[in-house]
Design a protein around this motif. Structure first.
Motif: not given
Length: 516
Positions: A170-176, A205-206, A236-241
């Motif tokens: 759960y990548a968002k949890s790692h980010f938080l 996204e992860q 870069k990953l975010k900008r592709k979305t």
């Protein structure tokens, strides 16, 4: 569509079919059970295809067959939530709960909406969801987000760790987690994020969230080159979305300037609401707006309402559509009436946060776009413009993931162009509204906290209060990327931090050089 009883329910609840849509009241004829469930199944297909109107009609038809069908009420709530009708969504989720009180997903979805609206009750919804469904990783994570906003950082960390014990990727949890702690470079969590980042099953996204988390961890550790590599990858990953045009943004800024001409301002200068309740704290994101609001909200005569969307929402509602062209056309066309209604509706909305407090802050940074409308509609409101070194400011933006909007933020070139537009517009507002905007420098504030705080309070008509110097002890919700930082005393770590990345930030600096 034939669904076996042990298969996942097609409604998306996460339950097995036999425990979800197959569970209807026994006194309902079998044909009606099947008819209602079939309609919901069809609606779910429409929902997946984002055909929201068609989905809604099918769910409503299912309710006409079987009014007490909780899953249909729930799915109607999902449609309303996806289309922005948040209050109607809550109503539908609550109807579902009146039939099935132990529906963890309905509790969770109400919590998500309340969290977006800044309501502390969101925590109780997530707590209820995890009490019903202990392995609900998303609910544990969002409870962590709520705790972070409340300043309960240890509790937030525990929730994130619980979410990861259920769903290790759960990548968002790692980010938080990365936002909640400082790293020295030897932490186990860095290794965990790196290992997960390299795995083939991780989607973009992860990877994006992990990249931002690793960038934060390596920057804390002083390993700046590696930190920037991860920040760059995350951006870069975010900008592709999504699609974004810097040229359209530049046109929008010019259009706003053409709308609020000196003659328009003169003709509409006596149309506003004289109420002096609001204190607008605005500027670029990551420019110190959260810090300034936390200082002011520590004063007993100030209520800190956070980032409110009221100005943009009311302006859009008063125009014929949400398109910028029509907004500016409507402002020009309706003039005095538009200005009068904006002032009236804004005070009506902001007073729902506190009926008695003398001042209420609104720290939506992007309100800088509509300073012209704000000053005309609310001539006695205070406007605090937060300034920060452009390079440091843009670097801080580039290192963060925003909940929504801010499409300019994930490319150094586009970020630089946006900041140039912002600077140009602020110069214009100062020119046409001399003396109406108070500038506060982030660098000066962190270098001489008491002197700058006294100036700020004096400008706002507030007496001195020692609590404003101990702002980090003030208990209030802060739902921004700075939620953890404002719980610390003043620090200078971020001043001139961009020098650590000078080579990598050349594309950003080029935008400022080109403008000179």
């Amino acid at each position: 569509m034939t669904i076996k009883r042990n298969q996942p329910c097609p409604c998306g609840s996460g339950k097995r079919y036999k425990s979800c849509c197959a569970v209807l009241q026994t006194d309902v004829p079998t044909s009606k059970k099947e008819q209602a469930c079939s309609l919901v199944d069809q609606g779910n297909i429409m929902l997946v295809e984002e055909k929201h109107e068609e989905a809604l009609k099918l769910y409503q038809e299912a309710l006409s067959v079987f009014p007490e069908y909780a899953r249909a009420h729930y799915n109607i709530g999902v449609v309303f939530e996806k289309t922005g009708a948040k209050e109607r969504a809550i109503d539908s989720f609550q109807r579902a709960l009146s039939i099935e009180p132990e529906d963890a997903y309905a509790h969770y979805n109400i919590g998500v909406i309340w969290q977006e609206q800044g309501k502390e009750e969101a925590a109780s919804c997530f707590q209820k969801a995890v009490s019903i469904k202990p392995d609900y990783a998303e609910a544990h994570y969002n409870l962590g987000v709520t705790y972070k906003n409340q300043g309960k950082l240890e509790e937030a960390l525990c929730c994130c760790q619980k979410a990861l014990s259920i769903a290790p990727d759960y990548a968002k949890s790692h980010f938080l987690i990365s936002s909640l702690q400082k790293y020295s470079g030897n932490e186990k969590h860095i290794i965990e994020m790196k290992n997960l980042f390299s795995q083939n099953h991780i989607n973009n996204e992860q990877k994006m969230y992990l990249a931002f988390g690793l960038g934060k961890a390596y920057e804390d550790s002083g390993i700046y080159e590696k930190a920037f590599c991860y920040f760059k990858e995350g951006n870069k990953l975010k900008r592709k979305t999504y699609e974004y045009s810097a040229e359209e943004t530049e046109t929008e800024f010019k259009r706003i300037k053409r709308t609020f001409t000196k003659s328009f301002i003169l003709n509409n200068s006596k149309s506003g609401n004289p109420d002096n309740t609001p204190i607008f704290i605005l500027g670029m994101p990551r420019s110190g707006t959260s810090l300034v609001e936390q200082i002011l909200a520590s004063h007993p005569n100030v209520y800190g309402a956070g980032e409110l969307t009221f100005i943009a929402d009311i302006i859009s509602q008063l125009s014929r559509s949400g398109q910028t062209d029509n907004i500016c056309e409507t402002i020009l066309k309706d003039g005095k009436d538009f200005i009068a209604r904006l002032g009236h509706y804004y005070i009506e909305k902001i007073r729902t946060y506190s009926a008695e407090t003398k001042f209420i802050t609104d720290k939506m940074p992007l309100n800088f776009l509509w300073i012209g409308a704000i000053i005309l509609a609310l001539p006695n409101a205070k406007i605090i413009s937060c300034l920060r070194s452009p390079m440091d400011n843009c670097l801080s933006i580039y290192k963060n993931v925003f909940h929504e909007g801010h499409k300019y933020a994930y490319s150094l070139q586009e970020l630089g162009r946006y900041h140039v537009c912002y600077q140009d517009l602020m110069l214009y507002w100062h020119e046409v509204f001399p003396g109406k905007i108070y500038d506060i420098s982030y660098e000066k504030l962190v270098n001489d906290q008491e002197v700058e705080t006294r100036k700020l309070l004096n400008h706002c008509g507030l007496s001195w209060d020692d609590a404003c110097l101990s702002f980090h002890k003030t208990s209030r919700r802060v739902a921004t990327a700075s939620a953890a930082q404002v719980r610390r005393p003043i620090y200078k770590d971020s001043v001139q931090l961009w020098k650590r990345y000078e080579k990598q930030l050349q594309p950003l600096e080029d935008q400022f050089i080109r403008e000179k």
